[in-house]
Design a protein around this motif. Structure first.
Motif, PDB file in Angstrom:
ATOM      1  N   ALA A 193     -23.971  13.986 -23.024  1.00 14.97           N
ATOM      2  CA  ALA A 193     -23.036  13.180 -22.253  1.00 14.97           C
ATOM      3  C   ALA A 193     -22.363  12.123 -23.091  1.00 14.97           C
ATOM      4  CB  ALA A 193     -23.542  12.755 -20.921  1.00 14.97           C
ATOM      5  N   ILE A 194     -23.272  11.146 -23.536  1.00 14.33           N
ATOM      6  CA  ILE A 194     -22.807   9.819 -24.107  1.00 14.33           C
ATOM      7  C   ILE A 194     -22.191  10.005 -25.443  1.00 14.33           C
ATOM      8  CG2 ILE A 194     -23.303   7.287 -25.098  1.00 14.33           C
ATOM      9  CD1 ILE A 194     -25.083   7.165 -22.748  1.00 14.33           C
ATOM     10  N   ASN A 195     -22.800  10.554 -26.428  1.00 12.14           N
ATOM     11  CA  ASN A 195     -22.276  11.045 -27.768  1.00 12.14           C
ATOM     12  C   ASN A 195     -20.983  11.792 -27.630  1.00 12.14           C
ATOM     13  OD1 ASN A 195     -24.627   9.677 -28.753  1.00 12.14           O
ATOM     14  ND2 ASN A 195     -25.494  11.230 -29.794  1.00 12.14           N
ATOM     15  N   LYS A 196     -21.021  12.820 -26.872  1.00 13.64           N
ATOM     16  CA  LYS A 196     -19.723  13.752 -26.731  1.00 13.64           C
ATOM     17  C   LYS A 196     -18.577  12.710 -26.167  1.00 13.64           C
ATOM     18  CE  LYS A 196     -17.998  17.619 -23.938  1.00 13.64           C
ATOM     19  NZ  LYS A 196     -18.415  18.221 -22.897  1.00 13.64           N
ATOM     20  N   PHE A 197     -18.818  11.902 -25.497  1.00 14.41           N
ATOM     21  CA  PHE A 197     -17.526  11.163 -24.796  1.00 14.41           C
ATOM     22  C   PHE A 197     -17.197   9.967 -26.053  1.00 14.41           C
ATOM     23  CE2 PHE A 197     -19.599  10.795 -20.477  1.00 14.41           C
ATOM     24  CZ  PHE A 197     -19.198  12.354 -20.164  1.00 14.41           C
ATOM     25  N   ILE A 198     -18.182   9.464 -26.665  1.00 19.39           N
ATOM     26  CA  ILE A 198     -17.664   8.689 -27.974  1.00 19.39           C
ATOM     27  C   ILE A 198     -16.984   9.736 -28.891  1.00 19.39           C
ATOM     28  CG2 ILE A 198     -18.368   7.364 -29.783  1.00 19.39           C
ATOM     29  CD1 ILE A 198     -21.153   6.742 -28.103  1.00 19.39           C
ATOM     30  N   ASN A 258     -16.338   2.688 -19.584  1.00 12.76           N
ATOM     31  CA  ASN A 258     -16.188   1.238 -19.540  1.00 12.76           C
ATOM     32  C   ASN A 258     -16.632   0.466 -21.034  1.00 12.76           C
ATOM     33  OD1 ASN A 258     -14.505   1.160 -17.219  1.00 12.76           O
ATOM     34  ND2 ASN A 258     -16.125   0.392 -15.975  1.00 12.76           N
ATOM     35  N   GLU A 259     -17.954   0.971 -21.385  1.00 17.63           N
ATOM     36  CA  GLU A 259     -18.624   0.452 -22.531  1.00 17.63           C
ATOM     37  C   GLU A 259     -17.687   0.975 -23.801  1.00 17.63           C
ATOM     38  OE1 GLU A 259     -20.798  -1.610 -22.584  1.00 17.63           O
ATOM     39  OE2 GLU A 259     -21.125  -1.665 -24.806  1.00 17.63           O
ATOM     40  N   ILE A 260     -17.248   2.246 -23.618  1.00 13.65           N
ATOM     41  CA  ILE A 260     -16.484   3.013 -24.828  1.00 13.65           C
ATOM     42  C   ILE A 260     -15.301   2.186 -24.982  1.00 13.65           C
ATOM     43  CG2 ILE A 260     -15.526   5.282 -25.547  1.00 13.65           C
ATOM     44  CD1 ILE A 260     -17.656   6.711 -24.410  1.00 13.65           C
ATOM     45  N   LYS A 261     -14.432   1.722 -23.690  1.00 11.09           N
ATOM     46  CA  LYS A 261     -13.548   1.149 -23.974  1.00 11.09           C
ATOM     47  C   LYS A 261     -13.266  -0.189 -24.719  1.00 11.09           C
ATOM     48  CE  LYS A 261     -10.570   3.129 -20.244  1.00 11.09           C
ATOM     49  NZ  LYS A 261     -10.270   3.322 -18.854  1.00 11.09           N
ATOM     50  N   LYS A 262     -14.335  -0.758 -24.640  1.00  7.20           N
ATOM     51  CA  LYS A 262     -14.615  -1.927 -25.489  1.00  7.20           C
ATOM     52  C   LYS A 262     -14.195  -1.478 -26.994  1.00  7.20           C
ATOM     53  CE  LYS A 262     -18.208  -4.159 -22.715  1.00  7.20           C
ATOM     54  NZ  LYS A 262     -19.714  -4.468 -22.662  1.00  7.20           N
ATOM     55  N   TYR A 263     -14.380  -0.367 -27.393  1.00  3.79           N
ATOM     56  CA  TYR A 263     -14.285  -0.135 -28.960  1.00  3.79           C
ATOM     57  C   TYR A 263     -13.202   0.600 -29.206  1.00  3.79           C
ATOM     58  CZ  TYR A 263     -19.219  -1.570 -28.430  1.00  3.79           C
ATOM     59  OH  TYR A 263     -20.241  -2.234 -28.034  1.00  3.79           O
ATOM     60  N   VAL A 264     -12.764   1.451 -27.921  1.00  2.00           N
ATOM     61  CA  VAL A 264     -11.562   2.314 -28.067  1.00  2.00           C
ATOM     62  C   VAL A 264     -10.974   1.933 -26.960  1.00  2.00           C
ATOM     63  CG1 VAL A 264     -10.810   4.783 -28.651  1.00  2.00           C
ATOM     64  CG2 VAL A 264     -13.421   3.925 -29.302  1.00  2.00           C
ATOM     65  N   PRO A 265      -9.951   1.161 -26.884  1.00  2.00           N
ATOM     66  CA  PRO A 265      -9.414   0.567 -25.580  1.00  2.00           C
ATOM     67  C   PRO A 265      -8.467   1.719 -24.949  1.00  2.00           C
ATOM     68  CG  PRO A 265      -9.108  -0.860 -27.423  1.00  2.00           C
ATOM     69  CD  PRO A 265      -9.757   0.186 -28.040  1.00  2.00           C
ATOM     70  N   ASP A 266      -7.855   2.869 -25.766  1.00  2.00           N
ATOM     71  CA  ASP A 266      -6.842   3.596 -25.376  1.00  2.00           C
ATOM     72  C   ASP A 266      -7.300   4.876 -24.534  1.00  2.00           C
ATOM     73  OD1 ASP A 266      -7.262   4.273 -27.619  1.00  2.00           O
ATOM     74  OD2 ASP A 266      -5.327   4.538 -28.375  1.00  2.00           O
ATOM     75  N   ILE A 303     -24.303   1.937 -28.535  1.00  2.00           N
ATOM     76  CA  ILE A 303     -23.203   2.907 -28.832  1.00  2.00           C
ATOM     77  C   ILE A 303     -21.941   2.619 -29.856  1.00  2.00           C
ATOM     78  CG2 ILE A 303     -23.347   4.029 -26.624  1.00  2.00           C
ATOM     79  CD1 ILE A 303     -20.492   3.021 -26.154  1.00  2.00           C
ATOM     80  N   GLU A 304     -22.136   1.178 -30.052  1.00  2.00           N
ATOM     81  CA  GLU A 304     -21.124   0.460 -31.149  1.00  2.00           C
ATOM     82  C   GLU A 304     -21.301   1.424 -32.632  1.00  2.00           C
ATOM     83  OE1 GLU A 304     -21.404  -3.683 -31.636  1.00  2.00           O
ATOM     84  OE2 GLU A 304     -19.408  -3.482 -32.952  1.00  2.00           O
ATOM     85  N   GLU A 305     -22.866   1.559 -32.804  1.00  2.00           N
ATOM     86  CA  GLU A 305     -23.120   2.291 -34.076  1.00  2.00           C
ATOM     87  C   GLU A 305     -22.335   3.472 -34.230  1.00  2.00           C
ATOM     88  OE1 GLU A 305     -27.412   1.134 -34.371  1.00  2.00           O
ATOM     89  OE2 GLU A 305     -27.365   2.819 -35.923  1.00  2.00           O
TER      90      GLU A 305
END
Ligand SMILES: NC(=O)c1ccc[n+]([C@@H]2O[C@H](COP(=O)([O-])OP(=O)(O)OC[C@H]3O[C@@H](n4cnc5c(N)ncnc54)[C@H](O)[C@@H]3O)[C@@H](O)[C@H]2O)c1
Length: 321
Positions: A193-198, A258-266, A303-305
């Motif tokens: 899940a998380i890595n795939k979404f990133i 929501n966390e991913i959007k902090k780094y990839v807003p679109d 996840i920022e890393e």
């Protein structure tokens, strides 16, 4: 247990194992590590630049055929990681998943029992698949409802270990039900899940979310907590023939996005069907492992890393394909 520990790891080149072996330092009580992997996922780079403070011995081998007897004479603990790990694709390869995840674990466990070697087995919180809101290790077997062949074979393997310890009374194990891993490693994968979404967000793809899953909570485990937990079990010698949930946090897909959007807003979302989406929201307790003396420190901000690692792979926004 003697002062320095000799360890054998099956499947050490993968997402979890590669971070673990690269985390070795001179403070660890682990002196020697035998690594056995069949390269089924081709993670050769996991073997590059291993820490010089530990004696490693790599063997190309398959847990389904490898003869463990001789090598276990000099081993204190087996960390059994080798498995077919792609839950969503396990429906297409049920037979192979059963072979590697159940038969393979059975072989490793029997060899450990025979040689009086302790065993850590990595199971998964997917064995719950239950409709209770909060679940813990006291769940009765009929409350466990794994949704994929992957999770079913992990539960079968758990049961085998528990049963083996009642017959082979010298056999000592610890079963960890890990939450879904997030975080970086040299052998990391992007199918969970998380890595795939990133990956999807950074690569300008919509994040594919199972139709029912946006607000459902699931258990996750940061790779930093995962590796610390494994060192903790090995060095504190916590082999009490028990099962532990090892989970940093329970969050929803919406929280992750929501966390991913902090780094990839679109970041965009696309809803899709999945064979394993008929579970309700659940929260997996980690109190039993905390009661052993472990402290979880993992946070979603890690996840920022992962975003940083990938960002340069899609930095040229003006190339149209
Ligand atoms: N990654 C997660 O989110 C997660 C969550 C819960 C539990 N787990 C469990 O943790 C363990 C490690 O997971 P991971 O994410 O590092 O997996 P991974 O798929 O990244 O790595 C698995 C490794 O095992 C090796 N392997 C596979 N079959 C083998 C065989 N027959 N013989 C020898 N080696 C073999 C592969 O080559 C690979 O290097 C697995 O047992 C997995 O089920 C993982």
């Amino acid at each position: 247990m003697k002062e320095s520990i000799n360890l054998l790891i099956t499947g050490p080149l993968g997402h979890i194992g590669s971070r673990f072996i690269h985390a070795m330092n001179s403070n660890n009580r682990i002196n020697k590590i035998v690594l056995i992997d069949n390269f089924s996922t081709l993670r050769y780079p996991s073997l590059f630049n291993l820490p010089a403070n530990t004696h490693f011995k790599f063997i190309e081998g398959d847990i389904l055929t490898f003869d463990f007897e001789e090598i276990l004479k000099d081993i204190d603990v087996v960390l059994h990681l080798a498995a077919m790990t792609d839950a969503a694709n396990s429906f297409e390869h049920e037979e192979l998943v059963m072979k590697v995840n159940f038969e393979g674990t059975r072989r490793v466990a029997q060899a450990c029992a025979k040689a009086n070697v302790k065993m850590i087995f990595l199971s998964t919180t997917s064995v719950y698949g239950t409709q209770e809101e909060i679940v813990n290790e006291d769940c009765s077997l009929d409350q466990l409802n794994p949704q994929s062949p992957y999770a079913k074979t992990k539960l079968m393997a758990e049961n085998f270990l528990v049963d083996l310890a009642t017959r082979e009374t010298g056999f000592k194990f610890t079963i960890c039900r890990f939450g879904t891993i997030f975080g970086t490693s040299v052998g990391m994968r992007f199918h969970t899940a998380i890595n795939k979404f990133i990956w999807q967000a950074v690569m300008d793809q919509p994040i594919t979310v199972w139709k029912t899953a946006l607000h459902q909570k699931r258990p996750y485990l940061s790779l930093s907590d995962a590796v610390r937990a494994l060192f903790f079990i090995i060095e504190q010698n916590t082999f009490f023939n028990q099962i532990y949930n090892v989970v940093s946090l329970n969050i929803s897909v919406n929280d992750i996005i929501n966390e991913i959007k902090k780094y990839v807003p679109d970041t965009k979302i696309e809803f899709v069907e999945s064979k394993i989406m008929n579970q309700l929201s659940y929260h997996v307790e980690n109190k039993k492992f905390i009661d052993l003396g472990f402290t979880f420190t993992g946070a979603l901000s890690e996840i920022e890393e992962t975003v940083k690692l990938l960002k340069e792979a899609n930095s040229s926004k003006n190339i149209q394909v």
